[in-house]
Design an enzyme around this catalytic site. Structure first.
Site, PDB file in Angstrom:
ATOM      1  CG  ASP A   8      -2.163   0.780   1.083  1.00 29.24           C
ATOM      2  OD1 ASP A   8      -3.248   0.177   1.157  1.00 29.24           O
ATOM      3  OD2 ASP A   8      -2.096   2.013   0.872  1.00 29.24           O
ATOM      4  N   GLY A  67      -5.384   4.702   2.611  1.00 31.57           N
ATOM      5  CA  GLY A  67      -5.329   3.723   3.698  1.00 31.57           C
ATOM      6  C   GLY A  67      -4.364   4.183   4.774  1.00 31.57           C
ATOM      7  CG  ASP A 124       2.351   4.535  -6.536  1.00 37.89           C
ATOM      8  OD1 ASP A 124       1.658   3.860  -7.323  1.00 37.89           O
ATOM      9  OD2 ASP A 124       2.225   5.758  -6.389  1.00 37.89           O
ATOM     10  N   GLY A 173       1.308  -8.274 -14.794  1.00 31.20           N
ATOM     11  CA  GLY A 173       2.632  -8.711 -15.237  1.00 31.20           C
ATOM     12  C   GLY A 173       3.305  -9.558 -14.169  1.00 31.20           C
ATOM     13  CE  LYS A 227       3.921 -12.508 -19.437  1.00 32.98           C
ATOM     14  NZ  LYS A 227       4.210 -11.384 -20.322  1.00 32.98           N
ATOM     15  CE1 TYR A 262     -12.732   3.733  -7.857  1.00 32.92           C
ATOM     16  CE2 TYR A 262     -15.013   3.631  -8.605  1.00 32.92           C
ATOM     17  CZ  TYR A 262     -13.993   3.171  -7.786  1.00 32.92           C
ATOM     18  OH  TYR A 262     -14.243   2.141  -6.905  1.00 32.92           O
ATOM     19  CE1 TYR A 267      -1.610  -7.697 -18.935  1.00 35.53           C
ATOM     20  CE2 TYR A 267      -0.083  -9.489 -18.451  1.00 35.53           C
ATOM     21  CZ  TYR A 267      -0.326  -8.154 -18.744  1.00 35.53           C
ATOM     22  OH  TYR A 267       0.737  -7.284 -18.860  1.00 35.53           O
TER      23      TYR A 267
END
Ligand code: NAD
Ligand code: UDP
Ligand code: UDP
Length: 314
Positions: A27, A32, A52, A96, A99, A139, A153
Protein backbone atom coordinates in the site's frame (compact mmCIF):
# COMPACT_ATOMS: atom_id res chain seq x y z
CA UNK A 1 -2.75 -7.81 -1.54
CA UNK A 2 -2.55 -4.34 -2.99
CA UNK A 3 -4.52 -1.62 -1.18
CA UNK A 4 -4.41 -3.83 1.90
CA UNK A 5 -4.26 -0.92 4.36
CA UNK A 6 -7.58 0.48 3.12
CA UNK A 7 -11.11 -0.14 4.31
CA UNK A 8 -11.88 -3.36 2.41
CA UNK A 9 -8.23 -4.45 2.23
CA UNK A 10 -7.76 -4.41 5.99
CA UNK A 11 -10.81 -6.64 6.48
CA UNK A 12 -9.59 -8.99 3.76
CA UNK A 13 -6.07 -9.15 5.31
CA UNK A 14 -7.68 -10.07 8.62
CA UNK A 15 -9.83 -12.79 7.06
CA UNK A 16 -6.96 -14.29 5.05
CA UNK A 17 -4.73 -14.46 8.12
CA UNK A 18 -7.53 -16.22 10.02
CA UNK A 19 -7.77 -18.72 7.16
CA UNK A 20 -4.05 -19.54 7.35
CA UNK A 21 -2.66 -17.39 4.51
CA UNK A 22 0.69 -15.59 4.52
CA UNK A 23 -0.23 -12.01 3.61
CA UNK A 24 1.98 -9.40 1.95
CA UNK A 25 0.11 -6.12 2.25
CA UNK A 26 1.24 -3.57 -0.35
CA UNK A 27 0.00 0.00 0.00
CA UNK A 28 1.19 3.56 -0.60
CA UNK A 29 -1.07 4.90 2.20
CA UNK A 30 -2.81 7.30 -0.15
CA UNK A 31 -6.18 6.71 1.50
CA UNK A 32 -5.33 3.72 3.70
CA UNK A 33 -3.53 3.91 7.04
CA UNK A 34 -1.13 1.86 9.12
CA UNK A 35 -3.72 2.05 11.92
CA UNK A 36 -6.09 -0.07 9.83
CA UNK A 37 -3.65 -2.98 9.97
CA UNK A 38 -1.79 -2.12 13.22
CA UNK A 39 -3.43 -5.07 14.98
CA UNK A 40 -2.00 -7.46 12.35
CA UNK A 41 1.62 -6.27 12.51
CA UNK A 42 2.56 -8.64 15.34
CA UNK A 43 1.59 -11.68 13.26
CA UNK A 44 4.58 -13.53 11.79
CA UNK A 45 2.34 -14.28 8.79
CA UNK A 46 1.74 -10.62 7.94
CA UNK A 47 4.08 -8.19 6.18
CA UNK A 48 3.40 -4.54 5.40
CA UNK A 49 5.19 -2.92 2.46
CA UNK A 50 4.99 0.71 1.30
CA UNK A 51 4.77 0.63 -2.46
CA UNK A 52 2.94 2.43 -5.25
CA UNK A 53 1.45 -0.06 -7.72
CA UNK A 54 2.06 2.30 -10.63
CA UNK A 55 5.69 1.16 -10.20
CA UNK A 56 6.81 -2.40 -11.01
CA UNK A 57 6.90 -4.85 -8.12
CA UNK A 58 9.09 -7.94 -8.00
CA UNK A 59 8.00 -10.34 -5.24
CA UNK A 60 7.12 -14.03 -5.11
CA UNK A 61 3.45 -14.75 -4.39
CA UNK A 62 0.82 -17.40 -5.20
CA UNK A 63 -2.27 -15.20 -5.38
CA UNK A 64 -2.86 -11.49 -5.93
CA UNK A 65 -5.81 -9.48 -4.66
CA UNK A 66 -5.62 -6.17 -6.52
CA UNK A 67 -7.55 -3.62 -4.42
CA UNK A 68 -5.28 -0.57 -4.71
CA UNK A 69 -7.31 2.46 -5.83
CA UNK A 70 -8.93 5.36 -4.00
CA UNK A 71 -12.63 4.51 -3.91
CA UNK A 72 -14.59 7.52 -2.71
CA UNK A 73 -15.47 10.32 -5.17
CA UNK A 74 -13.65 12.96 -3.06
CA UNK A 75 -10.48 10.89 -2.96
CA UNK A 76 -10.44 9.67 -6.54
CA UNK A 77 -11.25 13.13 -7.92
CA UNK A 78 -8.51 14.81 -5.85
CA UNK A 79 -5.79 13.66 -8.29
CA UNK A 80 -7.74 12.14 -11.19
CA UNK A 81 -4.70 11.46 -13.37
CA UNK A 82 -3.12 9.44 -10.56
CA UNK A 83 -6.44 7.56 -10.15
CA UNK A 84 -6.37 6.41 -13.77
CA UNK A 85 -2.68 5.54 -13.47
CA UNK A 86 -3.36 3.49 -10.34
CA UNK A 87 -6.11 1.50 -12.06
CA UNK A 88 -4.40 1.07 -15.42
CA UNK A 89 -0.63 1.07 -14.76
CA UNK A 90 -1.33 -0.66 -11.45
CA UNK A 91 -3.28 -3.43 -13.21
CA UNK A 92 -0.58 -3.83 -15.88
CA UNK A 93 2.14 -4.17 -13.24
CA UNK A 94 0.21 -6.54 -11.02
CA UNK A 95 -0.95 -8.63 -14.00
CA UNK A 96 2.63 -8.71 -15.24
CA UNK A 97 3.71 -9.90 -11.81
CA UNK A 98 0.93 -12.53 -11.80
CA UNK A 99 2.00 -13.72 -15.24
CA UNK A 100 5.65 -14.07 -14.17
CA UNK A 101 4.94 -15.98 -10.95
CA UNK A 102 1.81 -17.79 -12.30
CA UNK A 103 -0.43 -16.35 -9.59
CA UNK A 104 -4.21 -16.35 -9.53
CA UNK A 105 -5.43 -12.75 -9.93
CA UNK A 106 -8.39 -11.08 -8.22
CA UNK A 107 -9.49 -7.66 -9.44
CA UNK A 108 -11.61 -5.31 -7.30
CA UNK A 109 -13.84 -3.84 -9.98
CA UNK A 110 -16.89 -1.75 -9.29
CA UNK A 111 -20.55 -1.10 -9.98
CA UNK A 112 -19.28 2.19 -11.45
CA UNK A 113 -18.50 0.27 -14.66
CA UNK A 114 -22.28 0.52 -15.19
CA UNK A 115 -22.11 4.34 -14.88
CA UNK A 116 -25.57 5.92 -14.56
CA UNK A 117 -27.37 2.71 -15.51
CA UNK A 118 -30.32 2.56 -17.88
CA UNK A 119 -31.13 -1.03 -16.85
CA UNK A 120 -32.28 -1.80 -13.34
CA UNK A 121 -31.17 -3.85 -11.46
CA UNK A 122 -27.83 -4.26 -13.22
CA UNK A 123 -26.85 -7.74 -14.49
CA UNK A 124 -23.21 -8.45 -15.47
CA UNK A 125 -24.26 -8.60 -19.14
CA UNK A 126 -25.11 -4.87 -19.10
CA UNK A 127 -22.30 -2.82 -20.72
CA UNK A 128 -23.10 0.34 -18.84
CA UNK A 129 -23.74 4.01 -19.47
CA UNK A 130 -20.55 5.86 -18.60
CA UNK A 131 -19.52 9.42 -19.41
CA UNK A 132 -15.95 8.95 -20.69
CA UNK A 133 -14.76 12.47 -19.88
CA UNK A 134 -16.77 13.53 -16.82
CA UNK A 135 -15.60 13.91 -13.22
CA UNK A 136 -16.14 10.22 -12.46
CA UNK A 137 -14.42 9.00 -15.63
CA UNK A 138 -10.95 8.69 -14.05
CA UNK A 139 -12.39 6.04 -11.76
CA UNK A 140 -15.03 4.46 -14.00
CA UNK A 141 -12.93 4.24 -17.16
CA UNK A 142 -9.81 3.28 -15.19
CA UNK A 143 -11.71 0.36 -13.67
CA UNK A 144 -13.23 -0.58 -17.03
CA UNK A 145 -9.75 -0.65 -18.58
CA UNK A 146 -8.46 -2.74 -15.65
CA UNK A 147 -11.21 -5.28 -16.46
CA UNK A 148 -10.13 -5.22 -20.11
CA UNK A 149 -6.54 -5.92 -19.07
CA UNK A 150 -7.61 -8.81 -16.82
CA UNK A 151 -9.54 -10.48 -19.63
CA UNK A 152 -6.74 -9.92 -22.17
CA UNK A 153 -4.11 -11.40 -19.81
CA UNK A 154 -6.52 -14.29 -19.35
CA UNK A 155 -7.12 -14.83 -23.09
CA UNK A 156 -3.60 -14.01 -24.28
CA UNK A 157 -1.50 -15.51 -21.47
CA UNK A 158 -3.89 -18.02 -19.86
CA UNK A 159 -3.77 -16.15 -16.54
CA UNK A 160 -6.41 -17.30 -14.03
CA UNK A 161 -8.53 -14.24 -13.16
CA UNK A 162 -11.44 -13.44 -10.87
CA UNK A 163 -13.23 -10.13 -11.37
CA UNK A 164 -15.64 -8.84 -8.70
CA UNK A 165 -17.88 -5.86 -9.40
CA UNK A 166 -18.30 -4.41 -5.96
CA UNK A 167 -21.37 -2.34 -5.10
CA UNK A 168 -21.48 0.24 -2.28
CA UNK A 169 -20.03 -1.36 0.83
CA UNK A 170 -19.81 0.04 4.35
CA UNK A 171 -18.52 -0.91 7.77
CA UNK A 172 -15.87 -0.16 10.40
CA UNK A 173 -12.61 1.41 9.11
CA UNK A 174 -14.25 3.47 6.41
CA UNK A 175 -12.36 6.75 6.22
CA UNK A 176 -14.29 9.35 8.29
CA UNK A 177 -13.60 12.14 5.77
CA UNK A 178 -13.95 10.24 2.54
CA UNK A 179 -17.26 11.90 1.71
CA UNK A 180 -19.05 8.61 1.14
CA UNK A 181 -22.64 8.70 2.17
CA UNK A 182 -22.60 6.19 5.05
CA UNK A 183 -19.52 7.65 6.75
CA UNK A 184 -20.71 11.24 6.15
CA UNK A 185 -24.16 10.65 7.60
CA UNK A 186 -22.92 8.75 10.66
CA UNK A 187 -20.26 11.36 11.50
CA UNK A 188 -22.75 14.20 10.93
CA UNK A 189 -25.36 12.46 13.09
CA UNK A 190 -22.95 11.71 15.94
CA UNK A 191 -21.76 15.32 16.02
CA UNK A 192 -25.31 16.71 15.58
CA UNK A 193 -24.27 18.55 12.43
CA UNK A 194 -26.71 18.88 9.52
CA UNK A 195 -27.08 15.75 7.38
CA UNK A 196 -26.18 16.72 3.82
CA UNK A 197 -28.56 15.31 1.21
CA UNK A 198 -27.36 15.88 -2.33
CA UNK A 199 -30.18 16.53 -4.78
CA UNK A 200 -33.64 15.51 -3.60
CA UNK A 201 -32.30 12.50 -1.68
CA UNK A 202 -34.49 10.20 -3.76
CA UNK A 203 -31.57 8.65 -5.66
CA UNK A 204 -30.96 5.10 -4.48
CA UNK A 205 -28.06 2.86 -3.54
CA UNK A 206 -27.78 -0.74 -2.32
CA UNK A 207 -25.52 -1.08 0.71
CA UNK A 208 -23.57 -4.22 1.56
CA UNK A 209 -21.96 -4.81 4.96
CA UNK A 210 -18.23 -5.50 4.70
CA UNK A 211 -18.32 -9.02 6.27
CA UNK A 212 -20.78 -10.23 3.62
CA UNK A 213 -18.59 -8.80 0.87
CA UNK A 214 -15.42 -10.46 2.19
CA UNK A 215 -17.27 -13.81 2.18
CA UNK A 216 -17.95 -13.25 -1.53
CA UNK A 217 -14.27 -12.40 -2.22
CA UNK A 218 -13.08 -15.66 -0.63
CA UNK A 219 -15.73 -17.74 -2.41
CA UNK A 220 -14.86 -16.11 -5.74
CA UNK A 221 -11.12 -16.63 -5.33
CA UNK A 222 -11.75 -20.32 -4.56
CA UNK A 223 -14.39 -20.84 -7.27
CA UNK A 224 -14.01 -23.22 -10.24
CA UNK A 225 -11.00 -22.37 -12.38
CA UNK A 226 -13.15 -21.64 -15.43
CA UNK A 227 -15.22 -19.05 -13.54
CA UNK A 228 -13.64 -15.65 -14.17
CA UNK A 229 -16.57 -13.33 -13.49
CA UNK A 230 -17.21 -10.46 -13.77
CA UNK A 231 -19.62 -11.12 -10.95
CA UNK A 232 -21.69 -8.58 -9.04
CA UNK A 233 -20.99 -8.56 -5.33
CA UNK A 234 -23.36 -6.40 -3.35
CA UNK A 235 -26.56 -6.36 -1.37
CA UNK A 236 -29.72 -6.06 -3.49
CA UNK A 237 -31.55 -4.27 -0.63
CA UNK A 238 -32.07 -0.83 -2.17
CA UNK A 239 -32.68 2.37 -0.20
CA UNK A 240 -33.08 6.01 -1.09
CA UNK A 241 -30.43 8.30 0.36
CA UNK A 242 -33.19 10.05 2.30
CA UNK A 243 -34.24 6.74 3.89
CA UNK A 244 -30.62 6.09 4.87
CA UNK A 245 -30.42 9.53 6.50
CA UNK A 246 -33.59 8.87 8.48
CA UNK A 247 -32.34 5.44 9.61
CA UNK A 248 -28.99 6.86 10.78
CA UNK A 249 -30.73 9.67 12.70
CA UNK A 250 -33.05 7.14 14.34
CA UNK A 251 -30.26 4.72 15.28
CA UNK A 252 -27.94 7.40 16.69
CA UNK A 253 -30.69 9.38 18.46
CA UNK A 254 -29.27 12.44 16.73
CA UNK A 255 -30.69 15.97 16.70
CA UNK A 256 -29.27 16.58 13.23
CA UNK A 257 -31.46 18.27 10.65
CA UNK A 258 -31.58 17.45 6.96
CA UNK A 259 -30.11 20.00 4.56
CA UNK A 260 -30.32 19.78 0.79
CA UNK A 261 -27.23 20.51 -1.34
CA UNK A 262 -26.67 20.34 -5.12
CA UNK A 263 -26.31 16.92 -6.70
CA UNK A 264 -22.74 16.31 -7.94
CA UNK A 265 -22.23 15.85 -11.71
CA UNK A 266 -22.89 12.38 -13.16
CA UNK A 267 -24.29 11.11 -9.85
CA UNK A 268 -26.10 7.84 -10.70
CA UNK A 269 -29.83 7.96 -10.01
CA UNK A 270 -30.18 4.39 -8.91
CA UNK A 271 -28.04 1.35 -8.35
CA UNK A 272 -28.92 -2.21 -7.39
CA UNK A 273 -26.98 -5.39 -8.13
CA UNK A 274 -28.60 -8.34 -9.84
CA UNK A 275 -26.83 -11.11 -7.90
CA UNK A 276 -28.31 -14.11 -9.73
CA UNK A 277 -24.84 -15.09 -10.98
CA UNK A 278 -23.22 -14.88 -7.51
CA UNK A 279 -26.08 -16.93 -6.08
CA UNK A 280 -25.66 -19.68 -8.65
CA UNK A 281 -21.85 -19.74 -9.08
CA UNK A 282 -20.72 -18.88 -5.55
CA UNK A 283 -23.78 -19.95 -3.57
CA UNK A 284 -23.51 -16.52 -1.96
CA UNK A 285 -25.91 -13.86 -0.91
CA UNK A 286 -25.63 -11.18 1.76
CA UNK A 287 -27.18 -12.00 5.12
CA UNK A 288 -26.62 -8.78 7.08
CA UNK A 289 -29.44 -6.21 6.93
CA UNK A 290 -28.73 -2.49 6.76
CA UNK A 291 -29.82 -2.03 10.36
CA UNK A 292 -27.61 -4.90 11.62
CA UNK A 293 -24.61 -3.60 9.68
CA UNK A 294 -25.08 -0.01 10.76
CA UNK A 295 -24.82 -1.00 14.46
CA UNK A 296 -21.08 -1.90 14.46
CA UNK A 297 -20.38 0.86 11.93
CA UNK A 298 -21.94 3.52 14.16
CA UNK A 299 -20.10 2.04 17.18
CA UNK A 300 -16.80 2.29 15.26
CA UNK A 301 -17.31 5.96 14.37
CA UNK A 302 -18.51 6.79 17.90
CA UNK A 303 -15.27 5.36 19.30
CA UNK A 304 -13.18 7.14 16.65
CA UNK A 305 -14.78 10.51 17.37
CA UNK A 306 -14.32 10.01 21.11
CA UNK A 307 -10.59 9.36 20.70
CA UNK A 308 -10.37 12.50 18.57
CA UNK A 309 -12.17 14.54 21.23
CA UNK A 310 -15.20 15.08 19.04
CA UNK A 311 -17.63 13.31 21.34
CA UNK A 312 -21.26 14.11 20.71
CA UNK A 313 -23.09 16.24 23.24
CA UNK A 314 -26.71 15.32 23.74
P1 NAD B 1 -9.82 2.61 0.32
O1 NAD B 1 -9.52 3.96 -0.24
O2 NAD B 1 -10.06 2.50 1.77
O3 NAD B 1 -8.66 1.58 -0.06
C1 NAD B 1 -7.84 1.70 -1.18
C2 NAD B 1 -6.42 1.40 -0.76
O4 NAD B 1 -5.57 1.48 -1.91
C3 NAD B 1 -5.88 2.41 0.26
O5 NAD B 1 -5.25 1.72 1.31
C4 NAD B 1 -4.89 3.24 -0.55
O6 NAD B 1 -3.85 3.79 0.23
C5 NAD B 1 -4.39 2.21 -1.56
N1 NAD B 1 -3.84 2.81 -2.78
C6 NAD B 1 -4.38 3.79 -3.55
N2 NAD B 1 -3.58 4.05 -4.60
C7 NAD B 1 -2.51 3.21 -4.49
C8 NAD B 1 -1.34 3.01 -5.26
N3 NAD B 1 -1.09 3.73 -6.38
N4 NAD B 1 -0.45 2.07 -4.85
C9 NAD B 1 -0.67 1.33 -3.73
N5 NAD B 1 -1.77 1.49 -2.96
C10 NAD B 1 -2.67 2.42 -3.34
O7 NAD B 1 -11.06 2.03 -0.50
P2 NAD B 1 -11.89 0.69 -0.31
O8 NAD B 1 -13.29 1.06 -0.11
O9 NAD B 1 -11.22 -0.21 0.65
O10 NAD B 1 -11.76 0.08 -1.79
C11 NAD B 1 -10.88 -0.99 -2.09
C12 NAD B 1 -11.08 -1.41 -3.54
O11 NAD B 1 -12.43 -1.82 -3.74
C13 NAD B 1 -10.81 -0.27 -4.53
O12 NAD B 1 -10.16 -0.81 -5.66
C14 NAD B 1 -12.20 0.20 -4.89
O13 NAD B 1 -12.23 0.75 -6.18
C15 NAD B 1 -13.01 -1.07 -4.79
N6 NAD B 1 -14.42 -0.79 -4.52
C16 NAD B 1 -14.85 -0.42 -3.28
C17 NAD B 1 -16.21 -0.14 -3.06
C18 NAD B 1 -16.74 0.26 -1.71
O14 NAD B 1 -17.94 0.50 -1.59
N7 NAD B 1 -15.97 0.31 -0.66
C19 NAD B 1 -17.11 -0.24 -4.12
C20 NAD B 1 -16.63 -0.60 -5.37
C21 NAD B 1 -15.29 -0.90 -5.55
N1 UDP C 1 6.01 -6.45 -13.78
C1 UDP C 1 6.15 -6.33 -12.42
N2 UDP C 1 6.58 -7.42 -11.72
C2 UDP C 1 6.88 -8.59 -12.30
C3 UDP C 1 6.72 -8.71 -13.71
C4 UDP C 1 6.28 -7.62 -14.42
O1 UDP C 1 5.89 -5.30 -11.84
O2 UDP C 1 7.26 -9.53 -11.59
C5 UDP C 1 5.52 -5.28 -14.52
C6 UDP C 1 6.54 -4.70 -15.48
O3 UDP C 1 6.63 -3.32 -15.18
C7 UDP C 1 5.93 -4.90 -16.84
C8 UDP C 1 4.45 -5.08 -16.56
O4 UDP C 1 4.42 -5.70 -15.29
O5 UDP C 1 6.12 -3.77 -17.64
C9 UDP C 1 3.77 -5.97 -17.56
O6 UDP C 1 4.44 -7.18 -17.64
P1 UDP C 1 4.33 -8.11 -18.93
O7 UDP C 1 5.25 -9.26 -18.72
O8 UDP C 1 2.92 -8.40 -19.22
O9 UDP C 1 4.81 -7.19 -20.12
P2 UDP C 1 6.19 -6.52 -20.51
O10 UDP C 1 5.94 -5.06 -20.44
O11 UDP C 1 7.24 -6.98 -19.53
O12 UDP C 1 6.42 -7.03 -21.87
N1 UDP D 1 -24.58 11.62 -0.88
C1 UDP D 1 -25.36 12.52 -0.16
N2 UDP D 1 -24.79 13.17 0.90
C2 UDP D 1 -23.50 12.96 1.29
C3 UDP D 1 -22.71 12.04 0.56
C4 UDP D 1 -23.28 11.39 -0.53
O1 UDP D 1 -26.55 12.73 -0.47
O2 UDP D 1 -23.07 13.60 2.28
C5 UDP D 1 -25.19 10.89 -2.01
C6 UDP D 1 -24.41 10.97 -3.31
O3 UDP D 1 -24.78 12.12 -4.05
C7 UDP D 1 -24.82 9.68 -3.99
C8 UDP D 1 -25.04 8.70 -2.83
O4 UDP D 1 -25.20 9.51 -1.67
O5 UDP D 1 -26.04 9.85 -4.66
C9 UDP D 1 -23.88 7.74 -2.63
O6 UDP D 1 -22.67 8.49 -2.58
P1 UDP D 1 -21.26 7.83 -2.29
O7 UDP D 1 -20.26 8.91 -2.51
O8 UDP D 1 -21.27 7.14 -0.98
O9 UDP D 1 -21.09 6.68 -3.38
P2 UDP D 1 -21.33 6.58 -4.95
O10 UDP D 1 -21.96 7.83 -5.48
O11 UDP D 1 -19.99 6.33 -5.52
O12 UDP D 1 -22.27 5.43 -5.05
Amino acid sequence: MTGGAGFLGSHLCERLLQTGYEVLCVDNFYTGTRENVAHLLSSPHFELMRHDVTMPLYVEVDEIFNLACPASPIHYQFDPVQTTKTSVHGAINMLGLAKRVKAKFFQASTSEVYGDPKIHPQPESYWGHVNPNGLRACYDEGKRCAETLCFDYHRQHGLPIKVARIFNTYGPRMHPNDGRVVSNFIVQALTHKPITLYGDGLQSRSFCYVDDLIDAFILLMNSDEDFTGPVNTGNPGEFTILALAQKVIEMTGSKSELVYQPLPADDPLQRQPDITLARSKLDWEPTITLEKGLEPTIAYFRQLLETRGMTMHQ
